[in-house]
Design a protein around this motif. Structure first.
Motif, PDB file in Angstrom:
ATOM      1  N   ASP A  62       0.813  -1.221   0.000  1.00  0.00           N
ATOM      2  CA  ASP A  62       0.000   0.000   0.000  1.00  0.00           C
ATOM      3  C   ASP A  62       0.839   1.260   0.000  1.00  0.00           C
ATOM      4  N   GLN A  63       2.170   1.090  -0.009  1.00  0.00           N
ATOM      5  CA  GLN A  63       3.037   2.238   0.268  1.00  0.00           C
ATOM      6  C   GLN A  63       4.019   2.576  -0.845  1.00  0.00           C
ATOM      7  N   VAL A  64       4.355   1.604  -1.661  1.00  0.00           N
ATOM      8  CA  VAL A  64       5.485   1.797  -2.579  1.00  0.00           C
ATOM      9  C   VAL A  64       5.065   1.651  -4.035  1.00  0.00           C
ATOM     10  N   LEU A  65       5.518   2.589  -4.836  1.00  0.00           N
ATOM     11  CA  LEU A  65       5.283   2.557  -6.274  1.00  0.00           C
ATOM     12  C   LEU A  65       6.608   2.295  -6.970  1.00  0.00           C
ATOM     13  N   LYS A  66       6.651   1.214  -7.725  1.00  0.00           N
ATOM     14  CA  LYS A  66       7.877   0.889  -8.445  1.00  0.00           C
ATOM     15  C   LYS A  66       7.825   1.528  -9.834  1.00  0.00           C
ATOM     16  N   VAL A  67       8.823   2.324 -10.132  1.00  0.00           N
ATOM     17  CA  VAL A  67       8.866   2.988 -11.448  1.00  0.00           C
ATOM     18  C   VAL A  67      10.251   2.796 -12.070  1.00  0.00           C
ATOM     19  N   SER A 112      16.042   7.346   7.061  1.00  0.00           N
ATOM     20  CA  SER A 112      15.094   6.735   6.142  1.00  0.00           C
ATOM     21  C   SER A 112      14.167   5.791   6.899  1.00  0.00           C
ATOM     22  N   PHE A 113      12.876   6.126   6.920  1.00  0.00           N
ATOM     23  CA  PHE A 113      11.904   5.241   7.560  1.00  0.00           C
ATOM     24  C   PHE A 113      11.783   3.947   6.770  1.00  0.00           C
ATOM     25  N   THR A 114      11.905   4.082   5.435  1.00  0.00           N
ATOM     26  CA  THR A 114      11.784   2.916   4.561  1.00  0.00           C
ATOM     27  C   THR A 114      12.880   1.901   4.877  1.00  0.00           C
ATOM     28  N   LYS A 115      14.109   2.415   5.036  1.00  0.00           N
ATOM     29  CA  LYS A 115      15.237   1.495   5.244  1.00  0.00           C
ATOM     30  C   LYS A 115      15.597   1.339   6.709  1.00  0.00           C
ATOM     31  N   ASP A 159      13.841  16.305  -6.192  1.00  0.00           N
ATOM     32  CA  ASP A 159      14.013  14.881  -5.876  1.00  0.00           C
ATOM     33  C   ASP A 159      12.969  14.062  -6.625  1.00  0.00           C
ATOM     34  N   ASP A 160      13.270  12.767  -6.756  1.00  0.00           N
ATOM     35  CA  ASP A 160      12.370  11.900  -7.518  1.00  0.00           C
ATOM     36  C   ASP A 160      11.103  11.560  -6.732  1.00  0.00           C
ATOM     37  N   PHE A 161      11.258  11.185  -5.456  1.00  0.00           N
ATOM     38  CA  PHE A 161      10.099  10.811  -4.632  1.00  0.00           C
ATOM     39  C   PHE A 161      10.046  11.673  -3.384  1.00  0.00           C
ATOM     40  N   LEU A 162       8.843  11.931  -2.920  1.00  0.00           N
ATOM     41  CA  LEU A 162       8.670  12.537  -1.597  1.00  0.00           C
ATOM     42  C   LEU A 162       7.775  11.614  -0.788  1.00  0.00           C
ATOM     43  N   ALA A 163       8.341  11.107   0.302  1.00  0.00           N
ATOM     44  CA  ALA A 163       7.588  10.211   1.188  1.00  0.00           C
ATOM     45  C   ALA A 163       7.467  10.890   2.555  1.00  0.00           C
ATOM     46  N   ASN A 164       8.485  10.693   3.387  1.00  0.00           N
ATOM     47  CA  ASN A 164       8.471  11.317   4.717  1.00  0.00           C
ATOM     48  C   ASN A 164       9.157  12.679   4.746  1.00  0.00           C
ATOM     49  N   GLY A 165       9.842  12.978   3.681  1.00  0.00           N
ATOM     50  CA  GLY A 165      10.450  14.304   3.570  1.00  0.00           C
ATOM     51  C   GLY A 165      11.827  14.423   4.180  1.00  0.00           C
ATOM     52  N   ILE A 202      19.891  14.820  -4.507  1.00  0.00           N
ATOM     53  CA  ILE A 202      20.660  13.779  -3.815  1.00  0.00           C
ATOM     54  C   ILE A 202      20.786  12.588  -4.747  1.00  0.00           C
ATOM     55  N   GLU A 203      21.975  11.959  -4.729  1.00  0.00           N
ATOM     56  CA  GLU A 203      22.141  10.812  -5.604  1.00  0.00           C
ATOM     57  C   GLU A 203      21.226   9.676  -5.137  1.00  0.00           C
ATOM     58  N   SER A 204      20.833   8.754  -6.019  1.00  0.00           N
ATOM     59  CA  SER A 204      21.148   8.751  -7.433  1.00  0.00           C
ATOM     60  C   SER A 204      19.955   9.178  -8.303  1.00  0.00           C
ATOM     61  N   SER A 205      18.759   8.833  -7.896  1.00  0.00           N
ATOM     62  CA  SER A 205      17.635   9.039  -8.816  1.00  0.00           C
ATOM     63  C   SER A 205      17.189  10.488  -8.948  1.00  0.00           C
ATOM     64  N   GLY A 206      17.659  11.357  -8.073  1.00  0.00           N
ATOM     65  CA  GLY A 206      17.330  12.778  -8.218  1.00  0.00           C
ATOM     66  C   GLY A 206      18.138  13.459  -9.317  1.00  0.00           C
ATOM     67  N   LEU A 260      12.271   5.874 -14.179  1.00  0.00           N
ATOM     68  CA  LEU A 260      12.807   6.848 -13.221  1.00  0.00           C
ATOM     69  C   LEU A 260      13.905   6.294 -12.316  1.00  0.00           C
ATOM     70  N   ASN A 261      13.747   5.090 -11.824  1.00  0.00           N
ATOM     71  CA  ASN A 261      14.671   4.600 -10.802  1.00  0.00           C
ATOM     72  C   ASN A 261      15.708   3.575 -11.269  1.00  0.00           C
ATOM     73  N   HIS A 262      15.600   3.140 -12.527  1.00  0.00           N
ATOM     74  CA  HIS A 262      16.621   2.188 -12.996  1.00  0.00           C
ATOM     75  C   HIS A 262      16.874   2.499 -14.468  1.00  0.00           C
TER      76      HIS A 262
HETATM   77  P1  G4P Z   1      11.966  10.477   2.485  1.00  0.00           P
HETATM   78  O1  G4P Z   1      13.282  11.068   2.078  1.00  0.00           O
HETATM   79  O2  G4P Z   1      10.808  11.185   1.821  1.00  0.00           O
HETATM   80  O3  G4P Z   1      11.816  10.434   3.992  1.00  0.00           O
HETATM   81  O4  G4P Z   1      11.901   9.025   1.917  1.00  0.00           O
HETATM   82  P2  G4P Z   1      12.424   7.598   2.402  1.00  0.00           P
HETATM   83  O5  G4P Z   1      13.552   7.736   3.357  1.00  0.00           O
HETATM   84  O6  G4P Z   1      11.242   6.815   2.775  1.00  0.00           O
HETATM   85  O7  G4P Z   1      13.009   7.085   1.023  1.00  0.00           O
HETATM   86  C1  G4P Z   1      14.109   6.212   0.909  1.00  0.00           C
HETATM   87  C2  G4P Z   1      14.356   5.890  -0.549  1.00  0.00           C
HETATM   88  O8  G4P Z   1      13.182   5.296  -1.103  1.00  0.00           O
HETATM   89  C3  G4P Z   1      14.650   7.095  -1.448  1.00  0.00           C
HETATM   90  O9  G4P Z   1      15.433   6.651  -2.512  1.00  0.00           O
HETATM   91  C4  G4P Z   1      13.265   7.449  -1.991  1.00  0.00           C
HETATM   92  O10 G4P Z   1      13.338   8.165  -3.200  1.00  0.00           O
HETATM   93  C5  G4P Z   1      12.690   6.075  -2.188  1.00  0.00           C
HETATM   94  N1  G4P Z   1      11.244   5.976  -2.172  1.00  0.00           N
HETATM   95  C6  G4P Z   1      10.369   6.344  -1.198  1.00  0.00           C
HETATM   96  N2  G4P Z   1       9.134   5.961  -1.524  1.00  0.00           N
HETATM   97  C7  G4P Z   1       9.206   5.364  -2.747  1.00  0.00           C
HETATM   98  C8  G4P Z   1       8.262   4.750  -3.610  1.00  0.00           C
HETATM   99  O11 G4P Z   1       7.057   4.656  -3.357  1.00  0.00           O
HETATM  100  N3  G4P Z   1       8.750   4.244  -4.767  1.00  0.00           N
HETATM  101  C9  G4P Z   1      10.065   4.288  -5.101  1.00  0.00           C
HETATM  102  N4  G4P Z   1      10.414   3.768  -6.292  1.00  0.00           N
HETATM  103  N5  G4P Z   1      10.998   4.842  -4.313  1.00  0.00           N
HETATM  104  C10 G4P Z   1      10.557   5.374  -3.146  1.00  0.00           C
HETATM  105  P3  G4P Z   1      16.981   6.355  -2.348  1.00  0.00           P
HETATM  106  O12 G4P Z   1      17.228   5.226  -1.431  1.00  0.00           O
HETATM  107  O13 G4P Z   1      17.608   7.638  -1.975  1.00  0.00           O
HETATM  108  O14 G4P Z   1      17.415   5.813  -3.731  1.00  0.00           O
HETATM  109  P4  G4P Z   1      17.841   6.431  -5.122  1.00  0.00           P
HETATM  110  O15 G4P Z   1      17.714   7.923  -5.108  1.00  0.00           O
HETATM  111  O16 G4P Z   1      19.240   5.988  -5.306  1.00  0.00           O
HETATM  112  O17 G4P Z   1      16.866   5.833  -6.060  1.00  0.00           O
END
Ligand code: G4P
Ligand code: NA
Ligand code: NA
Length: 194
Positions: free
Chosen positions: A17-22, A98-101, A124-130, A57-61, A26-28
């Motif tokens: 319910d939380q993650v969109l793979k693109v 990173s809350f995700t990691k 930046d590519d994604f905004l989740a928790n900011g 911020i690297e890499s996907s941004g 965008l991301n690969h």
């Molecule tokens: P936050 O900065 O908004 O708090 O985000 P968070 O820590 O949750 O994000 C950790 C990594 O996961 C970031 O990439 C972010 O772009 C990516 N991310 C967050 N939500 C999604 C999502 O729904 N889909 C995808 N595809 N990515 C998401 P990163 O680890 O910095 O990697 P990269 O920039 O090398 O790709």
């Protein structure tokens, strides 16, 4: 941005319910024509802000940020997540959680590339928790630069980042805003301008 919304609809894969793979644009694998349009759109939105540097911020941004910087005619800088061998001193450092990691990372930018009085556009590519955007803003502010705004390719509006950044006084401008990923479906935030 319709082109991007269409791309998300046709190629985005919802994970839970939380993650969109693109990964396909965008991301690969990255779609250069789409990136160019993204850069044009951010440049159009921030044209009047007197931007002097684009910060990401690297890499996907990096891809959306370089295209934006090209359109605005200014340099782009990316914060590093890993310490560079040649970049040890004279760096700005901020912790980004990173809350995700579930881990904290230090991001760094050389003091050489940010100046007092700079008008910074954060991309930046994604905004989740900011967390990443706040870290980049703190780095800009450490340098005595001002943050003109934060341009996001895909905002997950159901997560707190956009609201927290706005509450802190930042302009957040996202090209697509996702209201929900529930039931394997992407629902966009309704937009007045389509
Ligand atoms: P936050 O900065 O908004 O708090 O985000 P968070 O820590 O949750 O994000 C950790 C990594 O996961 C970031 O990439 C972010 O772009 C990516 N991310 C967050 N939500 C999604 C999502 O729904 N889909 C995808 N595809 N990515 C998401 P990163 O680890 O910095 O990697 P990269 O920039 O090398 O790709
Ligand atoms: Na990412
Ligand atoms: Na990113």
């Amino acid at each position: 941005m319709k082109l991007l919304r269409d791309k998300v609809m046709t190629e985005g894969i919802v994970l839970g319910d939380q993650v969109l793979k693109v990964d396909s644009f965008l991301n690969h694998q990255m779609d250069p024509l789409l990136m160019k349009e993204i850069g044009r759109e951010f440049a159009r939105r921030f044209q009047a802000e007197g931007i002097t540097r684009v910060l990401t911020i690297e890499s996907s941004g990096i891809a959306p940020a370089i295209m934006t910087a090209m359109e605005l005619g200014v340099p782009m800088i990316f914060a590093r997540k890993h310490k560079s061998l040649t970049l040890k001193d004279n760096i700005y450092v901020e912790k980004v959680y990173s809350f995700t990691k579930r881990e904290s990372n230090e991001i760094t930018v050389s003091k050489k590339f940010l100046q007092e009085g700079d008008r910074i556009l954060i991309i930046d590519d994604f905004l989740a928790n900011g967390e990443a955007a706040f870290g980049l803003a703190r780095i800009a502010e450490q340098a005595g630069a001002s943050v003109a705004g934060i341009g996001i390719v895909i905002e997950k509006s159901f997560q707190p980042g956009a609201g927290l950044l706005q509450k802190a006084g930042y302009r957040v401008d996202s090209l697509v805003r996702i209201a929900s990923l529930e039931n394997g479906t992407v629902s966009f935030v309704e937009e007045v301008h389509g």
